[in-house]
Design a protein around this motif. Sequence first.
Motif, PDB file in Angstrom:
ATOM      1  N   ILE A 251       0.854  -1.184   0.000  1.00  0.00           N
ATOM      2  CA  ILE A 251       0.000   0.000   0.000  1.00  0.00           C
ATOM      3  C   ILE A 251       0.896   1.242   0.000  1.00  0.00           C
ATOM      4  N   GLY A 252       0.533   2.246  -0.776  1.00  0.00           N
ATOM      5  CA  GLY A 252       1.261   3.508  -0.799  1.00  0.00           C
ATOM      6  C   GLY A 252       0.507   4.521  -1.640  1.00  0.00           C
ATOM      7  N   ASP A 253       0.744   5.783  -1.372  1.00  0.00           N
ATOM      8  CA  ASP A 253       0.060   6.851  -2.098  1.00  0.00           C
ATOM      9  C   ASP A 253       0.443   6.801  -3.576  1.00  0.00           C
ATOM     10  N   TYR A 277      -6.882 -14.075   0.133  1.00  0.00           N
ATOM     11  CA  TYR A 277      -6.739 -12.697   0.620  1.00  0.00           C
ATOM     12  C   TYR A 277      -6.714 -11.730  -0.560  1.00  0.00           C
ATOM     13  N   ALA A 278      -5.937 -12.062  -1.588  1.00  0.00           N
ATOM     14  CA  ALA A 278      -5.830 -11.210  -2.777  1.00  0.00           C
ATOM     15  C   ALA A 278      -7.183 -11.047  -3.459  1.00  0.00           C
ATOM     16  N   ALA A 279      -7.901 -12.156  -3.620  1.00  0.00           N
ATOM     17  CA  ALA A 279      -9.208 -12.100  -4.277  1.00  0.00           C
ATOM     18  C   ALA A 279     -10.194 -11.251  -3.478  1.00  0.00           C
ATOM     19  N   GLU A 280     -10.162 -11.371  -2.154  1.00  0.00           N
ATOM     20  CA  GLU A 280     -11.054 -10.577  -1.314  1.00  0.00           C
ATOM     21  C   GLU A 280     -10.750  -9.088  -1.439  1.00  0.00           C
ATOM     22  N   LEU A 281      -9.472  -8.744  -1.530  1.00  0.00           N
ATOM     23  CA  LEU A 281      -9.087  -7.340  -1.685  1.00  0.00           C
ATOM     24  C   LEU A 281      -9.530  -6.779  -3.029  1.00  0.00           C
ATOM     25  N   VAL A 282      -9.431  -7.605  -4.070  1.00  0.00           N
ATOM     26  CA  VAL A 282      -9.900  -7.166  -5.383  1.00  0.00           C
ATOM     27  C   VAL A 282     -11.410  -6.938  -5.345  1.00  0.00           C
ATOM     28  N   ARG A 283     -12.147  -7.882  -4.767  1.00  0.00           N
ATOM     29  CA  ARG A 283     -13.597  -7.721  -4.642  1.00  0.00           C
ATOM     30  C   ARG A 283     -13.953  -6.484  -3.827  1.00  0.00           C
ATOM     31  N   GLY A 284     -13.136  -6.203  -2.818  1.00  0.00           N
ATOM     32  CA  GLY A 284     -13.384  -5.052  -1.949  1.00  0.00           C
ATOM     33  C   GLY A 284     -12.935  -3.728  -2.530  1.00  0.00           C
ATOM     34  N   GLY A 285     -12.341  -3.751  -3.726  1.00  0.00           N
ATOM     35  CA  GLY A 285     -11.923  -2.507  -4.382  1.00  0.00           C
ATOM     36  C   GLY A 285     -10.775  -1.814  -3.685  1.00  0.00           C
ATOM     37  N   LEU A 286      -9.695  -2.546  -3.412  1.00  0.00           N
ATOM     38  CA  LEU A 286      -8.570  -1.997  -2.655  1.00  0.00           C
ATOM     39  C   LEU A 286      -8.067  -0.671  -3.226  1.00  0.00           C
ATOM     40  N   SER A 287      -7.836  -0.603  -4.529  1.00  0.00           N
ATOM     41  CA  SER A 287      -7.300   0.622  -5.125  1.00  0.00           C
ATOM     42  C   SER A 287      -8.242   1.802  -4.931  1.00  0.00           C
ATOM     43  N   LYS A 288      -9.541   1.556  -5.108  1.00  0.00           N
ATOM     44  CA  LYS A 288     -10.527   2.622  -4.924  1.00  0.00           C
ATOM     45  C   LYS A 288     -10.570   3.073  -3.474  1.00  0.00           C
ATOM     46  N   PHE A 294      -6.718   8.179   1.057  1.00  0.00           N
ATOM     47  CA  PHE A 294      -5.632   9.148   0.911  1.00  0.00           C
ATOM     48  C   PHE A 294      -6.204  10.555   0.698  1.00  0.00           C
ATOM     49  N   GLY A 295      -7.286  10.644  -0.065  1.00  0.00           N
ATOM     50  CA  GLY A 295      -7.916  11.940  -0.268  1.00  0.00           C
ATOM     51  C   GLY A 295      -8.452  12.520   1.029  1.00  0.00           C
ATOM     52  N   LYS A 296      -9.126  11.695   1.821  1.00  0.00           N
ATOM     53  CA  LYS A 296      -9.690  12.152   3.089  1.00  0.00           C
ATOM     54  C   LYS A 296      -8.607  12.584   4.073  1.00  0.00           C
ATOM     55  N   VAL A 297      -7.549  11.789   4.180  1.00  0.00           N
ATOM     56  CA  VAL A 297      -6.532  12.088   5.182  1.00  0.00           C
ATOM     57  C   VAL A 297      -5.727  13.330   4.800  1.00  0.00           C
TER      58      VAL A 297
END
Length: 389
Positions: A251-253, A277-288, A294-297
Amino acid sequence: MEESRDVKQLIGKTFMKIADAIETGSFATKIKIGVTVLGSEHGVNNVVSGAEYAAKKAKDFDIVLIGPKVDTKLEIIEANTEEEMYRKMENAIDEKYIQAAVTMHYDFPIGVSTVGRVVTPGIGKQMFLATTTGTSSMHRTEAMVKNALYGIITAKAMGIENPTVGILNLDGARQVEKALKQLNSNGYKINFAESIRADGGAVMRGNDLLTATSDVMVADTLTGNLLMKMFSSYTTGGSYEGFGYGYGPGIGDGYNRTILIVSRASGAPVIANALEYAAELVRGGLSKVANTEFGKVKEAQFNQVLSSLTKEVKHESAEEDIKAPPQEVATAVITGIDVMDIEAAEKTLWKAGIYAESGMGCTGPIIKVNELKLDQSREVLVKSGVLTD
């Protein structure tokens, strides 16, 4: 030419799938997760076994092996060296042929680190270790503040809407707590955990590790790496990691590849879990999720809070206005540089007219230079004092 051919093959396969979807009337496509095969201390079969086991359980994702031909029903993107394997993995992600990849011994850029996932032995509860490989920042306290954000992002992508955050009781923990509370006051809401110990608070004790008091446990990366190894191999003597979900996504900006890390010591069960774990992150929209957080913080003055932690301790050479020489192919790796000196090392080489890139390998900070200038670069760094002979 070879990379162009690889890309064309991937595009061809994608069009074939589209054609099949048109013919059958089904446009629902499964997620594809890649896994690199070479590099495991337990051999190729260990990785393949983990992938095949994950494939049997998987309902909505397919697995693609990246490595040499093996006897398996899984799809293979053929690669016969580690260098070729990593290149094809990155190409497949960038071309969106696969949505994520699981790999080992991968170098992330500075600013990117991984969030591990464990199930604690105390009460069998899931916990995210932020972080476990890579380096979020050259400054330890700043890195831990970033690690907290990276853990929150990962937990939210995994479906935890308001994850609790605890800070492991390490040097700098109180500074990290102060910075996170400042962000909270500035509008970036953080759900602080409460220690199970009588005196409570968001600074976690060893007991809290075993009971997973917080959804996200914040530590420096080296400590997180050690904890991950302990949680994953406490019953095996250390040579075989048999529990958990691996060291997690980088993870990184601005970092957009979903690449998850396992160890060279990770066994088939961990590799299988890492793919899930990878598949769950893709389903969860990790990049989005990452872009949103990052925008909020940043609206909560994230950069200003970080600057307040580092303004008195930055290396003097970081203030020098030294421009990088023209870019060269940098594949030769120099190790043995302290994390606090990595920026100074990079600029020292630039000053000597040598193009260099800083990064983080699995064993610590690295500098990458052109192979023909490796010896010269070592001499320059030794002379400057940032590398011992």
